[in-house]
Design a protein around this motif. Structure first.
Motif, PDB file in Angstrom:
ATOM      1  N   THR A   1      -1.857  40.059  37.980  1.00  0.00           N
ATOM      2  CA  THR A   1      -0.508  40.625  38.081  1.00  0.00           C
ATOM      3  C   THR A   1       0.016  40.545  39.515  1.00  0.00           C
ATOM      4  O   THR A   1       1.188  40.209  39.731  1.00  0.00           O
ATOM      5  N   ILE A   2      -0.841  40.825  40.481  1.00  0.00           N
ATOM      6  CA  ILE A   2      -0.414  40.738  41.883  1.00  0.00           C
ATOM      7  C   ILE A   2       0.041  39.316  42.199  1.00  0.00           C
ATOM      8  O   ILE A   2       1.100  39.109  42.803  1.00  0.00           O
TER       9      ILE A   2
ATOM     10  N   PRO B   1       4.088  42.708  30.674  1.00  0.00           N
ATOM     11  CA  PRO B   1       2.982  42.358  29.770  1.00  0.00           C
ATOM     12  C   PRO B   1       1.717  41.935  30.517  1.00  0.00           C
ATOM     13  O   PRO B   1       0.604  42.199  30.057  1.00  0.00           O
ATOM     14  N   ALA B   2       1.871  41.309  31.680  1.00  0.00           N
ATOM     15  CA  ALA B   2       0.693  40.933  32.480  1.00  0.00           C
ATOM     16  C   ALA B   2      -0.046  42.183  32.943  1.00  0.00           C
ATOM     17  O   ALA B   2      -1.279  42.225  32.928  1.00  0.00           O
TER      18      ALA B   2
ATOM     19  N   ILE C   1      -0.156  30.168  37.394  1.00  0.00           N
ATOM     20  CA  ILE C   1       0.304  29.404  36.231  1.00  0.00           C
ATOM     21  C   ILE C   1       1.384  30.172  35.481  1.00  0.00           C
ATOM     22  O   ILE C   1       2.403  29.595  35.080  1.00  0.00           O
ATOM     23  N   LEU C   2       1.193  31.472  35.305  1.00  0.00           N
ATOM     24  CA  LEU C   2       2.220  32.280  34.636  1.00  0.00           C
ATOM     25  C   LEU C   2       3.531  32.273  35.417  1.00  0.00           C
ATOM     26  O   LEU C   2       4.609  32.171  34.828  1.00  0.00           O
ATOM     27  N   ALA C   3       3.448  32.368  36.739  1.00  0.00           N
ATOM     28  CA  ALA C   3       4.669  32.363  37.560  1.00  0.00           C
ATOM     29  C   ALA C   3       5.404  31.032  37.446  1.00  0.00           C
ATOM     30  O   ALA C   3       6.625  30.995  37.259  1.00  0.00           O
TER      31      ALA C   3
ATOM     32  N   GLN D   1      -5.834  46.543  30.148  1.00  0.00           N
ATOM     33  CA  GLN D   1      -6.665  46.574  28.947  1.00  0.00           C
ATOM     34  C   GLN D   1      -7.910  45.714  29.054  1.00  0.00           C
ATOM     35  O   GLN D   1      -8.829  45.867  28.260  1.00  0.00           O
ATOM     36  N   SER D   2      -7.978  44.839  30.036  1.00  0.00           N
ATOM     37  CA  SER D   2      -9.104  43.909  30.131  1.00  0.00           C
ATOM     38  C   SER D   2     -10.411  44.604  30.496  1.00  0.00           C
ATOM     39  O   SER D   2     -11.484  44.126  30.150  1.00  0.00           O
ATOM     40  N   GLY D   3     -10.327  45.696  31.221  1.00  0.00           N
ATOM     41  CA  GLY D   3     -11.525  46.398  31.642  1.00  0.00           C
ATOM     42  C   GLY D   3     -12.217  45.755  32.835  1.00  0.00           C
ATOM     43  O   GLY D   3     -13.241  46.243  33.287  1.00  0.00           O
TER      44      GLY D   3
END
Length: 168
Positions: free
Chosen positions: A44-45, A27-28, A148-150, A34-36
Motif C-alpha cells: 500500500t505504501i 482495497p489495497a 505494478i498496481l500503480a 487481512q494478509s496477516g
C-alpha cells in the motif's frame, strides 16, 4: 479559506488525483490488513507513493522505486553478511543514511537503494529471528506489487471513466 475551497472541488487536478489514489489505495489497504503478513503494508505504501497524476510520472517513479528497492535489498543482504550485532548494524547504517538522504533530490532510485537497507536491517532488529534476506525479498515483492498496481491504475481507461480525468 478560498485556497482550501478551490482545492476541494472537481476543477482541482490535485483533488481528482487524490480521489483516484484513494479509490485504488482503499482495497489495497484492506488486502494488506487481512494478509496477516507483518510487511504487507509495503504494498500500500508503494502504491500510494508511486501513483502520480500522469502515467509517465507514475511509470518513472515505479521503475526508480522498484529498481532502487531491489538494489537496496542486495546491499542489505551484503551488509548482513558482515555485521552481526545491533551496534555494528548501527555503525553500518549511519553512513548509508547520510548517503541516501544526500542523493534524494538527485536520484529517487539511488535514494531508494540507500533507504531499503536501512528499512530492512532496522526491521530485522525489531523482529529478531527474521532473516535480512527474507525481509529484503518481502520488501522487493511488495514493492513490485505496489508498483505494478500503480502503473496499472495509471494506464487503465476504466479507472479514468470512474472519476474525471486530470486533463479535463
Amino acid at each position: 479559506l478560498a485556497p482550501l475551497r478551490a482545492n476541494l472541488s472537481w476543477s482541482s487536478a490535485g483533488f481528482r488525483h487524490a480521489l483516484r489514489a484513494a479509490v485504488v489505495a482503499a482495497p489495497a489497504l484492506v488486502l494488506t490488513l487481512q494478509s496477516g503478513n507483518a510487511y504487507a503494508h509495503w504494498l500500500t505504501i508503494t502504491l500510494v507513493l508511486t501513483l502520480q497524476p500522469f502515467f509517465a510520472l507514475t511509470w518513472q517513479r515505479a521503475v526508480e522505486r522498484i529498481g532502487g528497492t531491489v538494489l537496496g535489498g542486495l546491499v542489505a543482504a551484503c551488509i548482513a553478511l558482515v555485521v552481526h550485532t545491533p551496534l555494528a548494524t548501527a555503525a553500518a547504517l549511519f553512513p548509508l543514511a547520510v548517503l541516501a538522504l544526500s542523493v534524494r533530490y538527485v536520484s529517487f532510485g539511488l535514494f531508494m537503494a540507500g533507504m531499503t537497507p536501512l528499512v530492512v536491517l532496522l526491521s530485522e532488529l525489531g523482529r529478531p529471528g527474521t532473516g535480512e534476506l527474507e525481509i529484503a525479498a518481502m520488501r522487493a515483492a511488495y514493492t513490485l506489487g505496489g508498483g505494478i498496481l500503480a502503473v496499472t491504475r495509471a494506464s487503465s481507461a476504466a479507472s479514468r471513466s470512474v472519476l474525471p480525468s486530470i486533463s479535463t
